[in-house]
Design an enzyme around this catalytic site. Structure first.
Site, short mmCIF file in Angstrom:
data_model
loop_
_atom_site.label_atom_id
_atom_site.label_comp_id
_atom_site.label_asym_id
_atom_site.label_seq_id
_atom_site.Cartn_x
_atom_site.Cartn_y
_atom_site.Cartn_z
N GLU A 1 0.58 -1.18 0.08
CA GLU A 1 0.02 0.09 -0.08
C GLU A 1 0.92 1.27 -0.06
O GLU A 1 1.78 1.26 0.86
CB GLU A 1 -0.85 0.09 1.29
CG GLU A 1 -1.85 1.25 1.15
CD GLU A 1 -2.50 1.50 2.63
OE1 GLU A 1 -2.26 0.81 3.64
OE2 GLU A 1 -3.48 2.23 2.52
N ARG B 1 5.90 -12.23 9.56
CA ARG B 1 6.53 -11.03 9.16
C ARG B 1 7.67 -10.89 9.94
O ARG B 1 8.06 -11.80 10.92
CB ARG B 1 5.57 -9.85 9.42
CG ARG B 1 5.18 -9.63 10.89
CD ARG B 1 4.17 -8.59 11.27
NE ARG B 1 4.42 -7.61 10.25
CZ ARG B 1 3.58 -6.75 9.94
NH1 ARG B 1 2.31 -6.98 10.24
NH2 ARG B 1 3.88 -5.63 9.06
N LYS C 1 5.04 0.21 10.38
CA LYS C 1 4.91 1.03 9.68
C LYS C 1 4.25 2.51 10.22
O LYS C 1 4.71 3.64 10.24
CB LYS C 1 3.76 1.10 8.35
CG LYS C 1 4.52 1.38 7.01
CD LYS C 1 3.32 1.40 5.91
CE LYS C 1 4.02 0.13 4.97
NZ LYS C 1 2.83 0.15 3.84
#
Length: 561
Positions: free
Chosen positions: A31, A257, A267
Site C-alpha cells: 500500500e 513477518r 509502519k
RNA sequence: UGGGGCGUCGUCAAGUGGUAAGACACAGGAUUUUGGUUCCUGCAUUCGGAGGUUCGAAUCCUCCCGCCCCAGCCA
C-alpha cells in the site's frame, strides 16, 4: 533448489501436479502509504524469488484503495526501492485502482445474487451490532432490503448522492460467525477524497478484503503470499471468489513477518519517528527502511543474502541484528577498498624524521583481492593516529602505543614512544613524540623483531578533513515494542544512535570521492560517502557497520569484572 | 471465557514414524603488516509439559501450559 520452506514445498507440489497448468505467478502488493522497510524486503525477495525459481512472474501491484493515506511520493519510493533491491516487474506495474470499474461490477453482481446489501447504520451502530469475541452479532435492520433497492442505493452511492458514512455496502454472510471478519464485512465505503491516480472519479472505494482477492484473480495470480495477520481473512478471501464464481482462484498462503532486534518495523511507528522529528526522514541512516539502509551504505546483495538466511516460516520470531551486520560485512569485505582515516586525531611527531621529507608508501587496496591493486600513501614527520590507540597507563591486554612501546604504522614504519605532551590545564594528551626506525620501511623489520600492534595513520600535512557520522542501533532494547507496562516505544530510543565527528582526517586519495562510494577504514569499519550531505567541498562519511572488534569485547569483559 | 494460528540450541531454521541439518551468536585454538579476513574445534541424549500408541515418536493420539492474530466505513 537451495532453500526449503513450507511455501516452496507447497508450490513444488502444485507444480508437480500441474495445478494452474504448472504456472507460478506471485505479486508484491504494497500500500503506498509509507516507505518500504527491511520487513518488506523479506516479502519482496520471497515473491520475486519464487517467481524466478519457478520460472514464473511476479507483479508489482499497489494496493491503493484508501486515498486518504496514500500518495505518489510513496509510489515512487516503493518503485525505486524494489528496483534497487534488484528486482524487475517488467511491464506489470499494476494498481488495484485500475480495477475500480471491474470491482464495482463484481459488487453489483454480488448484490444481484443477494449476497451483498447497502447498510445505512452508522459506523458506531455497525460496531455495536457486530457483537464481541464471545457473543454473536445481530443483523442490521437494513439487511433484507430488496435487490432492486440495493442496486438503486449502490448506484446512487457511486453517483455521489450521499455524504461520507451515510451508507456502506456489506457482504451478507453470517452475523453469528465465530470469525468476526465474516460478520457481514464492509465491502465499500463512501469517501469524498481525491485519489492519487483516479482523482475525483470515485467517491466510493472498495475495502481490502474485497479488492485484494479480486485483484489477484484478475491478474491470474497462483499463490497469494501475505503475512500471518491475514490468516483470519482467508475465509473471506475465498468466500468472495467463490460467490463470484471467478475462473482464477489464487491460493492465499501466510508467513510470519520479520522482526529485527533493536529496531521497529511497524509502519505506523516509523511514520511517528519521521513526523515527530526523532529521525531526519524516511532515509535517515538509522531507519530500517530500504532508503535508510541504502544511505547507511548497505548493498542490495547484503539485504538479499539476509532475507535468504532468515528463512520463511509461520512462527513469530525476532531476528538478531547481528545477522544483518554479518551479511553486510561479508559482502563489503570482498568488494570494498581499504583506506586509512583517523576519527579522533592525535598528533604524532616523528622526532628523527627529516623535517621537509615526504615519502610515498605502497599500500594494498584490498588484501582479500590483489586484483584491486595498490596506491601510494604519503608519509611525513607529523602524523595523526587514533586517540584510543595510545594509553599512557596501558590497561591489561592493551598492546597498542604506550610509554616504552614500539608499534607498526601500517605500510610505513615501526615507531617507538618517546614522550607525551599534555595540556597544562586539563591534563589532556595533546601530542606524542616518537622516533622511527628507517630500516622498517614498509612495515617489516629486517632483524625479525616483532611488534604487537599495527596502527592506522594519516600524514598531517596531506590529510583531508571530513565529517564522519557514527551510527548505532536506533533502540536500547532488543524489542522496544514489547515492554509490557505500556511504556511508549520512543522511551527506548538510543540517545547515542548518531555521533557526529569533526574534523576527522582521512588519506588524500579520498578527496572527491563520489556520493555513495564505499570504503573500509582499516581497523574501524565500513563507511560510505553520504549521498545527501556530501559535496565537492565537504566530505561526509556514514559508518555502515563496524568491523568485528575483539578488543571491544575484551574491554567489555574487563569492565564487567 | 468464541474463532484462527504457532511452540525444535541464546537467535533464526531444517526435519513430515527410523533414532536432532545448517546459519548467526558464543567459547577455545591456528594463520595474519587491519585485535579485520580466513581456517580448525566445541556448542540440543533432546524437540513447551504430562500421559499414551509403536520394536522405534520432534514427527501419530489425548490432556494441559504458553505466545500471537481478529470486535476499522485501515491494509
Amino acid at each position: 533448489m537451495l532453500s526449503s520452506d513450507f511455501i516452496r514445498n507447497i508450490i513444488s507440489r502444485d507444480v508437480e501436479v500441474k495445478k494452474n497448468q504448472g504456472r507460478v505467478h506471485t505479486r508484491f502488493p504494497p500500500e503506498p502509504n509509507g516507505y518500504l522497510h527491511i520487513g518488506h524486503a523479506k516479502s519482496i525477495c520471497l515473491n520475486f524469488g519464487l517467481a524466478a525459481e519457478y520460472e514464473g512472474l511476479c507483479n508489482l501491484r499497489f494496493d491503493d484503495t484508501n486515498p486518504s493515506k496514500e500518495n505518489v511520493e510513496y509510489v515512487e519510493s516503493i518503485k525505486s526501492d524494489v528496483k534497487w533491491l534488484g528486482f524487475d516487474w517488467g511491464d506489470r506495474e499494476l494498481y488495484a485502482s485500475d480495477y475500480f470499474e471491474q470491482l464495482y461490477q463484481y459488487a453489483v453482481q454480488l448484490i444481484k445474487e443477494g449476497r451483498a446489501y447497502v447498510d445505512s447504520l452508522s459506523a458506531e451502530e455497525i460496531r455495536d451490532y457486530r457483537g464481541t469475541l464471545t457473543d454473536p452479532g445481530k443483523e442490521s435492520p437494513y439487511r433484507n432490503r430488496s435487490v432492486k433497492e440495493n442496486i438503486d442505493l449502490f448506484e446512487r452511492m457511486r453517483r455521489g448522492e450521499f455524504k461520507d458514512g451515510a451508507h456502506v455496502l456489506r457482504a451478507k454472510i453470517d452475523m453469528a460467525s465465530p470469525n468476526l471478519l465474516m460478520r457481514d464485512p464492509t465491502l465499500y465505503r463512501i469517501r469524498w477524497v481525491s485519489h492519487h491516480r483516479t482523482g475525483v472519479q470515485w467517491c466510493i472505494y472498495p475495502m481490502y478484503d474485497f479488492t485484494h482477492c479480486l485483484s489477484d484473480s484478475i491478474e491470474g495470480i497462483t499463490h497469494s503470499i501475505c503475512t500471518l495477520e491475514f490468516e483470519n481473512n482467508r475465509p473471506l478471501y475465498d468466500w468472495v471468489l467463490d460467490e463470484l464464481g471467478v475462473d482464477c482462484h489464487p491460493q492465499q498462503i501466510e508467513f510470519a513477518r520479520l522482526n529485527l532486534s533493536y529496531y521497529i518495523l511497524s509502519k505506523r511507528k516509523l511514520v511517528e519517528l519521521v513526523t515527530g522529528g526523532f529521525v531526519t526522514g524516511w532515509d535517515d541512516p538509522r531507519m530500517p527502511t530500504i532508503s535508510g539502509l541504502r544511505r547507511r551504505g548497505y548493498t542490495p546483495g547484503s539485504i538479499r543474502s539476509f532475507c535468504e538466511r532468515i528463512g520463511v516460516a509461520k512462527r513469530d520470531s525476532m531476528v538478531d541484528l547481528a545477522l544483518l551486520e554479518y551479511c553486510i560485512r561479508e559482502d563489503l569485505n570482498k568488494s570494498t577498498p581499504r583506506v586509512m582515516g583517523v576519527l579522533r586525531p592525535l598528533r604524532v611527531i616523528i622526532d628523527n624524521y627529516p623535517k621537509d621529507q615526504v615519502e610515498y608508501l605502497n599500500a594494498a587496496n584490498n588484501p582479500e583481492d590483489p586484483a584491486m591493486g595498490t596506491r601510494e600513501v604519503p608519509f611525513s614527520r607529523v602524523l595523526y593516529i587514533e586517540k584510543e590507540d595510545f594509553q599512557e597507563i596501558p590497561q591489561k591486554k592493551f598492546f597498542r602505543l604506550a610509554p616504552g612501546r614500539e608499534v607498526r604504522l601500517r605500510y610505513a614504519y615501526f615507531i617507538k614512544f618517546v614522550r607525551v605532551v599534555k595540556d597544562e590545564q586539563t591534563g589532556e594528551v595533546v601530542e606524542l613524540h616518537c622516533t622511527y626506525d628507517p630500516k622498517t620501511r614498509g612495515g617489516d623489520s629486517p632483524d625479525g623483531r616483532k611488534v604487537k600492534a599495527t596502527l592506522h595513520w594519516v600524514s598531517a600535512p596531506h590529510a583531508v578533513a571530513a565529517e564522519v557520522r557514527l551510527y548505532d542501533r536506533l533502540f536500547l532494547r532488543p524489542n522496544p515494542e514489547a515492554e509490557k507496562d505500556g511504556t511508549d516505544f520512543k522511551t527506548y530510543l538510543n540517545p547515542d544512535s548518531l555521533k557526529t565527528l569533526t574534523p576527522c582526517r582521512v588519506e588524500p586519495t579520498l578527496s572527491g570521492s563520489p556520493p555513495g562510494s564505499r570504503f573500509q577504514f582499516e581497523r574501524l569499519g565500513y563507511f560510505c560517502v553520504d549521498p545527501v550531505d556530501a559535496s565537492d567541498e565537504k566530505l561526509v562519511f556514514n559508518r555502515t557497520v563496524t568491523l568485528r572488534d575483539q578488543w571491544a569485547k575484551i574491554q567489555k569483559a574487563q569492565q564487567h569484572r
